[in-house]
Design an enzyme around this catalytic site. Structure first.
Site, PDB file in Angstrom:
ATOM      1  N   CYS A   1      22.857 -69.486  35.475  1.00  0.00           N
ATOM      2  CA  CYS A   1      23.833 -70.438  34.950  1.00  0.00           C
ATOM      3  C   CYS A   1      23.177 -71.268  33.841  1.00  0.00           C
ATOM      4  O   CYS A   1      22.252 -72.041  34.096  1.00  0.00           O
ATOM      5  CB  CYS A   1      24.333 -71.293  36.117  1.00  0.00           C
ATOM      6  SG  CYS A   1      24.838 -72.945  35.753  1.00  0.00           S
TER       7      CYS A   1
ATOM      8  N   CYS B   1      23.045 -75.100  34.039  1.00  0.00           N
ATOM      9  CA  CYS B   1      22.095 -75.541  35.065  1.00  0.00           C
ATOM     10  C   CYS B   1      20.725 -75.758  34.427  1.00  0.00           C
ATOM     11  O   CYS B   1      20.019 -76.721  34.729  1.00  0.00           O
ATOM     12  CB  CYS B   1      21.975 -74.520  36.186  1.00  0.00           C
ATOM     13  SG  CYS B   1      23.529 -74.148  37.013  1.00  0.00           S
TER      14      CYS B   1
END
Lengths: 80, 174
Positions: B65, B68
């Site tokens: 991700c 993230c």
């Protein structure tokens, strides 16, 4: 003479449709946000190779005389 | 119009009600004001810091991700700035592969605690709406703010304000 469906028949019909429809709402039928590792992979990008795509597009419109035929509004006349 | 015939009308209403009910039951996300589930006993790998009586940010992340990755330096700075006031930041990695989790942590070197939810029990319990999602808990362990996604400076600004507010509240042990 037309017969109206009985309440029991309506109930059974509604139950069947609702059961089928509830499958769309259950999380088990979806890929959960934390399970998207494979979907986030670069190979899943449909335009992972922009240069290759541009080349392919060029070949396509040159051969088919359909400039922009894949993504831009217009017909295949090549006049847009 | 379906008002002319009451049978289809009744059927439509019944279907709409059932679908709405199904959707409501399916949504099991942790709500604002609710007590956040305890991190212990969920099969997490790594040392879980004690959050009792402290304001906590629980961040769910994954190595695949991109937001993230962008969020980690921000959480490091927030942890550093509010550590002495009683903030604890915990990153819960939800990678399936331990190697992916370990490589991400080794590369970004977070200064806050990270734990691995390899069996995905915790994340399934919390039902995060997106990746990443962070929960800001007050000193009593209740969810006070939820951030679905990470939006750079905007999220950082909001997190700092929220953490400041919660730290200023009267201390209450869980």
């Amino acid at each position: 003479m037309t017969r109206r469906p009985s309440a029991l028949l309506i109930g059974v019909g509604v139950a069947i449709v609702a059961l089928l429809a509830s499958g769309c709402a259950l999380p088990a039928a979806r890929v959960r946000p934390w399970e998207r590792a494979a979907l986030a992979d670069e190979v899943m990008n449909p335009d992972g190779d922009p240069l290759g795509s541009a080349l392919s597009e060029h070949v396509y419109f040159s051969r088919a005389a359909a400039s922009g035929g894949r993504g831009v509004g217009g017909s295949g006349c090549g006049c847009n | 119009m379906v008002t002319g015939n009451p049978v289809p009308c009744r059927m439509l209403w019944a279907m709409a009600f059932t679908c709405a009910l199904s959707a409501a039951v399916a949504s099991g996300q942790v709500k604002l004001g609710a007590s956040f589930p305890a991190l212990s006993g969920k099969g997490l790998t790594g040392a879980v810091p004690d959050t009792r009586g402290r304001v906590a940010i629980i961040d769910f992340w994954a190595s695949w991700c991109a937001p993230c990755k962008a969020s980690f330096p921000v959480y490091c700075e927030i942890q550093r700035d509010f550590l002495k006031d009683g903030l604890v930041v915990i990153g819960v990695g939800v990678d399936e592969l331990p190697s992916a989790y370990a490589a991400f942590v080794a590369r970004l070197k977070p200064t806050f605690a990270t734990v691995h939810d390899s069996r995905r029990l915790m994340v399934a319990l919390v039902q995060v709406p997106t990746m990443p999602t962070s929960y800001v808990l007050d000193r009593a362990g209740n969810v006070r703010f939820v951030h679905a996604g990470f939006h750079g400076e905007e999220t950082e600004r909001e997190l700092r304000r929220e953490v400041g507010e919660l730290l200023a509240e009267k201390e209450a042990l869980r």
